[in-house]
Scaffold this active site. Structure first.
Site, PDB file in Angstrom:
ATOM      1  CG  ASP A  27     -11.128 -55.841  21.694  1.00  0.00           C
ATOM      2  OD1 ASP A  27     -10.852 -57.012  21.373  1.00  0.00           O
ATOM      3  OD2 ASP A  27     -10.275 -54.922  21.767  1.00  0.00           O
ATOM      4  CG  ASN A  29      -6.675 -53.623  21.354  1.00  0.00           C
ATOM      5  OD1 ASN A  29      -7.686 -54.186  21.807  1.00  0.00           O
ATOM      6  ND2 ASN A  29      -5.661 -53.251  22.114  1.00  0.00           N
ATOM      7  CG  ASP A  31      -7.155 -56.325  24.233  1.00  0.00           C
ATOM      8  OD1 ASP A  31      -6.545 -55.547  24.980  1.00  0.00           O
ATOM      9  OD2 ASP A  31      -8.394 -56.212  23.995  1.00  0.00           O
ATOM     10  CG  ASP A  35     -10.279 -50.927  23.139  1.00  0.00           C
ATOM     11  OD1 ASP A  35      -9.845 -52.045  22.779  1.00  0.00           O
ATOM     12  OD2 ASP A  35     -10.960 -50.188  22.409  1.00  0.00           O
ATOM     13  CG  ASP A 104     -17.557 -44.873  38.440  1.00  0.00           C
ATOM     14  OD1 ASP A 104     -18.302 -45.762  37.989  1.00  0.00           O
ATOM     15  OD2 ASP A 104     -17.545 -44.545  39.643  1.00  0.00           O
ATOM     16  CG  HIS A 333     -21.085 -51.476  37.067  1.00  0.00           C
ATOM     17  ND1 HIS A 333     -21.695 -50.271  37.388  1.00  0.00           N
ATOM     18  CD2 HIS A 333     -20.190 -51.702  38.042  1.00  0.00           C
ATOM     19  CE1 HIS A 333     -21.177 -49.789  38.483  1.00  0.00           C
ATOM     20  NE2 HIS A 333     -20.262 -50.636  38.906  1.00  0.00           N
TER      21      HIS A 333
HETATM   22  O1  TEU Z   1     -20.878 -50.654  44.390  1.00  0.00           O
HETATM   23  C1  TEU Z   1     -21.174 -50.483  45.756  1.00  0.00           C
HETATM   24  C2  TEU Z   1     -22.243 -51.392  46.148  1.00  0.00           C
HETATM   25  O2  TEU Z   1     -23.091 -51.074  46.913  1.00  0.00           O
HETATM   26  C3  TEU Z   1     -22.172 -52.706  45.514  1.00  0.00           C
HETATM   27  O3  TEU Z   1     -21.354 -53.496  46.363  1.00  0.00           O
HETATM   28  C4  TEU Z   1     -23.540 -53.279  45.393  1.00  0.00           C
HETATM   29  O4  TEU Z   1     -24.229 -53.115  46.600  1.00  0.00           O
HETATM   30  C5  TEU Z   1     -23.378 -54.723  45.140  1.00  0.00           C
HETATM   31  O5  TEU Z   1     -22.463 -54.824  44.101  1.00  0.00           O
HETATM   32  C6  TEU Z   1     -24.734 -55.293  44.741  1.00  0.00           C
HETATM   33  O6  TEU Z   1     -24.587 -56.691  44.687  1.00  0.00           O
HETATM   34  C7  TEU Z   1     -19.808 -49.834  43.949  1.00  0.00           C
HETATM   35  C8  TEU Z   1     -19.517 -50.197  42.509  1.00  0.00           C
HETATM   36  O7  TEU Z   1     -20.673 -49.903  41.721  1.00  0.00           O
HETATM   37  C9  TEU Z   1     -19.188 -51.665  42.460  1.00  0.00           C
HETATM   38  O8  TEU Z   1     -19.014 -52.109  41.115  1.00  0.00           O
HETATM   39  C10 TEU Z   1     -17.903 -51.875  43.235  1.00  0.00           C
HETATM   40  O9  TEU Z   1     -17.627 -53.259  43.289  1.00  0.00           O
HETATM   41  C11 TEU Z   1     -18.031 -51.329  44.674  1.00  0.00           C
HETATM   42  O10 TEU Z   1     -18.663 -50.069  44.753  1.00  0.00           O
HETATM   43  C12 TEU Z   1     -16.643 -51.127  45.246  1.00  0.00           C
HETATM   44  O11 TEU Z   1     -16.019 -50.079  44.542  1.00  0.00           O
HETATM   45 CA    CA Z   2      -9.113 -54.004  23.521  1.00  0.00          CA
END
Ligand code: TEU
Ligand code: CA
Length: 562
Positions: A27, A29, A31, A35, A104, A333
């Protein structure tokens, strides 16, 4: 067999990719939300790590129902992340450092706040109606029994036109109708617009799900009464046709890295998605190795069996060899932190096991992906309260399972501590100052309390840190063709604790030995690695003695070259 590697040499095969989840990266700024300017601030750190490409999780305008994976304007920047000028500055600064930016691409669905959906839901005659998947109910029920990835039905009833729309994820993420050529044209135009700005590729969100079987038939009934949609959605009837069209219309016109996130993909399907000559994508993210501890659904504390893991990863290594390209990942993620999931995040073994896991993955054939914080050995988060959670998947699952009395709070929180996506979304730990140096404000999600022991500043100053180990692995991949192009062979397939494989390119041979346990393990060195001139390329212990009878210490990893 030495591949005709020169004809197949490509920058995206030799690259190491670093995934940034902007909300939690840095981050700038105050908040409390990461970013774009925060990313620009940290580009020298990434250059120091040695990565070649950044995969940037979505930064487009979004109401953040699913933290940016619900896009309301593909050509605008989410205001919390900054402006298009901030984006352009970050892109330029990355390119100045020789770092490419991969965006993405989330086009299986949009946000319900996207103008296309706002129009589509207005009336059955609206020109945007068929941008989405609308169906009449059946006897006052949803059109079929499919269950959403985020709990509940995949259908939302819309009062205005008294029809249901499909959403495989949240009800604020309506699925686009890819069978509509106008939708495909709109998507390709938008992609071209980003390529014209100079970006270097796309990670394509659930791209294996864009073509649904017509008729949208009920799925096999599960215990909870819903049906499984995957046989009718994953690797659907027209998916390759649409990706070949995308390749013709956009991808083939630029020098891009393209990776498709493909739930349900098999090696056979991957050879089509990512085949060297199929004119679709460069590579795919497969999920088989990530689902070995999810056999009965996601919410459990099951562990991955090493023999099964070796089987799955070796299958992907050998069945794509010479046909298609692998991606290599432990973390992203959506996945819990690998050192907690498959290593040992105790004080004693955290760094050793993090380095061992990194060695195991980075010596394989394919393009490695490092998820933010993985290079520091960041761990899962000790969530205890429901109110610490931010991820719609965990929050909905909590209500689904705890409110209905299927699981109690403690058990569900234990499962979330093991498998929840928020584990990967706590702020990157930069130093031991407040909030780990991530923000001067109130972070949108709690910082892991172990940031004083685990942070970038401390590790950059310590030669034997996980950070410097990743740096060495990345440097080795840049230096040694055998790591990128060598043929993979699994050894000791049934050993319950050792993962041992070789790589071969021409006369060169590598042996990778990883101890996935905290006990000593012994193995006999294969003959062609017993010569006097073997050299240790990398290891996570200092005093290595390569002998015929090799003793591997807890979480020990060694790579030797003959
Ligand atoms: O993830 C797709 C997906 O297969 C996920 O649902 C994954 O199987 C699950 O999170 C595992 O627990 C993509 C993105 O990476 C995810 O962050 C999004 O939530 C999802 O698509 C919808 O866009
Ligand atoms: Ca920020």
């Amino acid at each position: 067999m030495e591949m005709e590697k020169d004809s197949m040499k490509s920058w995206w095969k030799e690259a190491v990719v670093y995934q940034i989840y902007p909300r939690s990266f840095k981050d700038s700024n105050g908040d409390g939300i990461g970013d774009l300017n925060g990313i620009t601030e940290k580009l020298d750190y990434l250059k120091e790590l040695g990565i070649d490409v950044i995969w940037l999780s979505p930064v487009y305008e979004s109401p953040n129902d699913d933290n940016g994976y619900d896009i309301s304007n593909y050509q605008g920047i989410m205001k919390e992340f900054g402006t298009m000028d901030d984006f352009d500055r970050m892109l330029h600064a990355a390119h100045e450092r020789g770092i490419r930016i991969v965006m993405d691409l989330v086009v299986n669905h949009t946000s319900d706040e996207h103008s296309w959906f706002v129009e589509s839901r207005k009336s059955k005659e609206n020109p945007y109606r068929d941008y989405y998947i609308w169906r009449e109910g059946k006897d006052g029920q949803a059109p079929n029994n499919w269950e959403s990835c985020f709990s509940g039905p995949t259908w939302e009833y819309d009062e205005t036109t008294k029809m249901y729309y499909l959403h495989l994820f949240s009800k604020k993420q309506p699925d686009l109708n890819w069978d509509n050529p106008v939708v495909r044209k709109e998507v390709f135009r938008m992609m071209d617009w980003w390529c014209q700005k100079g970006i270097d590729g796309f990670r394509m969100d659930v791209i294996s799900m864009i073509s649904k079987v017509s008729g949208l038939p009920d799925g096999a009934q599960q215990e909870n009464g819903y049906g499984d949609f995957s046989p009718f959605v994953c690797n659907g009837p027209h998916v390759h046709e649409y990706l070949q069209e995308m390749n013709r219309e956009v991808l083939s016109k630029y020098d891009l890295l393209t990776v498709g996130e493909c739930p349900g993909v098999t090696t056979k399907e991957a050879a089509q998605y990512a085949g060297f000559h199929t004119r679709e994508l460069n590579m795919v993210f497969q999920f088989e190795h990530m689902n070995l501890d999810n056999k009965n659904g996601k919410w459990n504390d099951a562990k991955t069996d090493l023999v099964e893991l070796k089987e799955v990863l070796s299958k992907w290594q050998t069945e794509l060899m010479g046909k298609a390209w692998n991606s290599l990942y432990w973390c992203n993620h959506d996945q819990p932190r690998i050192v907690s999931r498959m290593g040992d995040d105790s004080e004693k073994y955290r760094e050793l096991s993090a380095k061992m896991l990194a060695t195991c993955l980075h010596m394989m054939q394919g393009t490695p992906y490092v998820y933010q914080g993985e290079e520091l050995g960041m761990t899962n988060m000790p969530f205890h309260s429901f109110y610490e959670l931010r991820d719609i998947e965990s929050i909905n699952a909590y209500h689904d399972l705890v409110d209905d009395g299927i699981l109690d709070h403690e058990k569900m929180m234990r499962y979330i501590r093991c498998k929840g996506r928020d584990n990967a979304r706590t702020p990157v730990q930069w130093d031991d100052s407040d909030n780990a140096g991530f923000t001067t404000g109130e972070p949108w999600i709690d910082v892991n309390p172990n940031f004083k022991e685990i942070n970038a500043k401390e590790q950059m100053a310590r030669e034997d840190s996980v950070f410097h180990y990743y740096q060495k692995l990345i440097k080795l991949r840049h230096e040694k063709d055998i790591i990128v192009y060598g043929e993979y062979k699994l050894l000791f397939a049934n050993h319950p604790s050792l993962y041992v494989y070789s790589r071969t390119l021409g006369e060169e041979k590598l042996l990778v030995v990883c101890n996935f346990s905290k006990e000593n393990q012994t193995m006999e060195l294969p003959d062609d690695f017993q010569g006097k001139d073997v050299q240790v390329l990398i290891s996570n212990y200092k005093d290595i003695e390569v002998r015929k009878e090799l003793i591997l210490r807890p979480y020990e990893a060694i790579v030797i070259m003959n």
